[in-house]
Design an enzyme around this catalytic site. Structure first.
Site, mmCIF file in Angstrom:
data_model
loop_
_atom_site.group_PDB
_atom_site.id
_atom_site.type_symbol
_atom_site.label_atom_id
_atom_site.label_comp_id
_atom_site.label_asym_id
_atom_site.label_seq_id
_atom_site.Cartn_x
_atom_site.Cartn_y
_atom_site.Cartn_z
ATOM 1 C CG ASP A 1 6.706 -1.771 -8.142
ATOM 2 O OD1 ASP A 1 7.707 -1.413 -7.197
ATOM 3 O OD2 ASP A 1 6.272 -0.720 -8.704
ATOM 4 C CG ASP B 1 9.489 0.552 -11.232
ATOM 5 O OD1 ASP B 1 8.490 0.008 -11.456
ATOM 6 O OD2 ASP B 1 9.347 1.573 -10.693
ATOM 7 C CE LYS C 1 9.205 12.192 -12.636
ATOM 8 N NZ LYS C 1 7.921 12.205 -13.044
HETATM 9 P P1 GTP Z 1 1.242 3.079 -10.159
HETATM 10 O O1 GTP Z 1 -0.205 3.243 -9.576
HETATM 11 O O2 GTP Z 1 1.304 2.374 -11.503
HETATM 12 O O3 GTP Z 1 1.888 4.199 -9.857
HETATM 13 O O4 GTP Z 1 1.790 1.666 -9.357
HETATM 14 P P2 GTP Z 1 1.689 1.564 -7.517
HETATM 15 O O5 GTP Z 1 0.239 1.856 -7.208
HETATM 16 O O6 GTP Z 1 2.350 0.103 -7.464
HETATM 17 O O7 GTP Z 1 2.692 2.528 -7.222
HETATM 18 P P3 GTP Z 1 4.298 2.768 -6.969
HETATM 19 O O8 GTP Z 1 4.910 1.863 -8.241
HETATM 20 O O9 GTP Z 1 4.656 4.026 -6.912
HETATM 21 O O10 GTP Z 1 4.611 1.804 -5.704
HETATM 22 C C1 GTP Z 1 5.891 1.356 -5.488
HETATM 23 C C2 GTP Z 1 5.663 0.209 -4.487
HETATM 24 O O11 GTP Z 1 5.102 0.644 -3.296
HETATM 25 C C3 GTP Z 1 4.741 -1.019 -5.058
HETATM 26 O O12 GTP Z 1 5.366 -2.215 -4.694
HETATM 27 C C4 GTP Z 1 3.452 -0.695 -4.610
HETATM 28 O O13 GTP Z 1 2.717 -1.832 -4.324
HETATM 29 C C5 GTP Z 1 3.812 -0.218 -3.191
HETATM 30 N N1 GTP Z 1 2.637 0.759 -2.633
HETATM 31 C C6 GTP Z 1 2.375 1.898 -3.007
HETATM 32 N N2 GTP Z 1 1.274 2.693 -2.254
HETATM 33 C C7 GTP Z 1 1.370 1.770 -1.371
HETATM 34 C C8 GTP Z 1 0.370 1.812 -0.293
HETATM 35 O O14 GTP Z 1 -0.484 2.678 -0.169
HETATM 36 N N3 GTP Z 1 0.523 0.803 0.916
HETATM 37 C C9 GTP Z 1 1.271 -0.211 0.537
HETATM 38 N N4 GTP Z 1 1.294 -1.023 1.770
HETATM 39 N N5 GTP Z 1 2.048 -0.184 -0.586
HETATM 40 C C10 GTP Z 1 2.020 0.783 -1.452
#
Ligand code: GTP
Length: 355
Positions: free
Chosen positions: A110, A219, A161
């Site tokens: 993302d 982001d 932070k």
């Molecule tokens: P929020 O729930 O809104 O915080 O979004 P998110 O679930 O995408 O979490 P975050 O933005 O912190 O994740 C950053 C990146 O890591 C994103 O591209 C997510 O798809 C990926 N990501 C987060 N958690 C996991 C996980 O448990 N497994 C995998 N494979 N990717 C993850």
């Protein structure tokens, strides 16, 4: 570049983007007419990185259904599914068996970072680094963890932070790993790469470097950033080989836009969507099959697939879920979110989460 694999982490729930992420995982949401992931994959391809592994979990099947083996985009795509979400570090560890080269690029699914990937990889190798993190500078670093570096570019700390940050450098969500370092991440349990893996490597004396990137970074994790980022892509401010002809707006095939409607500031109108005469859609994303009626004003907002915005309604900074109906003359402002299939009746309702 056969010695370099790419891993894209796409397994997150995307809770901040609900309700859009109830029907599609965040990296599959349409941005400038294609799933966000297309921008990342085509950037990798153009840098010569053609073996791309997706670490999936939430709605895992959707990715393969759309992208298949990746050949249409000129890459070889593999999918590794986590039955239980393993977090960002666990997600990287979980794809270890698919990696072929001795260098691995890791991308958050993302984040869009305009860094020159060839330069980043060359610097990583020259420094003989274990890990190189791309860092970006932000105006107000108080909302982020900070990553200070020494004059040689070596990371000196990973700081939480703070109201008084010591640097404006933050993690941009794009890393290069020495392949063997990935094997040191514990397998089979959730691990956060940001909170556990990186600080652990630093404490163990590993060669962890920062590459400060001054170009495009965003982001796409919040509604405001998602909308602004999609507009950046349409306008050509964000780098993507998947945007053929940047412009003031992007209208996808099958959409009907009245000659007396105004589409500005990087707005996308999805396939088979309708924008009627006198409507003003500015800096927004209208998903496939949505309808914006005459005289409606939509600014910095997302209109979900098949949603209907009534005549003379006003939307600013809102997210309307798929198939929802916003009645005529309704005013929705400041961060309001309408759930999929909800119906807001015609009338002069004014709703704002800002009070
Ligand atoms: P929020 O729930 O809104 O915080 O979004 P998110 O679930 O995408 O979490 P975050 O933005 O912190 O994740 C950053 C990146 O890591 C994103 O591209 C997510 O798809 C990926 N990501 C987060 N958690 C996991 C996980 O448990 N497994 C995998 N494979 N990717 C993850």
């Amino acid at each position: 570049m056969t010695d370099t694999d790419a891993v894209i982490l796409v397994g997150g729930l995307g809770t901040r983007l609900r309700p859009l992420t109830l029907s599609a995982p965040k990296p599959m949401l349409p941005t400038a007419g294609v799933p966000f992931l297309t921008h990342l994959v085509t950037r990798l391809r153009d840098a010569g990185v053609t073996h791309v592994v997706l670490g999936t979990s939430y709605r895992a099947e959707v990715f393969e259904e759309y992208f298949g083996d990746g050949s249409e985009l000129g890459v070889e795509l593999e999918y590794v599914v986590e039955t239980e979400a393993l977090g960002t570090g666990g997600g990287i560890r979980n794809v270890a068996d698919t990696l072929r080269g001795d260098t691995t690029l890791v991308l958050n699914g993302d984040n869009l970072v305009g860094v020159d990937l060839a330069v980043l990889l060359a610097e990583h190798r020259e420094r003989d680094a274990d890990v190189t993190l791309t860092l970006t500078r932000v105006e107000d670093p108080r909302a982020f963890g900070c990553v200070p570096t020494d004059p040689d570019g070596r990371v000196t700390a990973f700081l939480e932070k703070s109201p008084e940050p010591v640097t404006d450098q933050i993690n941009a969500g794009l890393y290069v790993f020495r392949r063997s370092v990935i094997d040191t991440i514990p397998a089979g349990r959730p691990v956060s790469v940001e909170r556990e893996t990186f600080p652990g490597l630093l404490a163990a004396g590993a060669a962890v470097y920062g590459h400060v990137h001054g170009g495009y970074w965003r982001d796409f994790g919040t509604p405001a950033d998602f909308v602004a980022g999609s507009c950046d892509l349409v306008l050509g401010r964000a780098p993507s080989p998947a945007v053929a002809a940047p412009g003031e707006s992007l209208v996808l095939p099958g959409a009907q836009v009245d000659a007396a409607a105004s589409l500005t500031l990087g707005t996308t109108v999805g396939r088979d969507a309708v924008v009627a005469g006198g409507a003003e859609v500015a800096g927004s994303v209208v998903f496939d099959g949505a309808v914006v009626a005459a005289g409606a004003v939509v600014r910095r907002s997302v209109v979900g697939a098949g949603a209907r915005i009534g005549a003379d309604a006003v939307l600013e900074d809102v997210v309307v879920g798929d198939r929802a109906t916003v009645g005529a003359r309704v005013e929705l402002l400041g961060g309001a979110r309408v759930w999929p299939d909800a119906v807001l009746a015609d009338g002069s309702i004014r709703f704002s989460t800002d009070g």
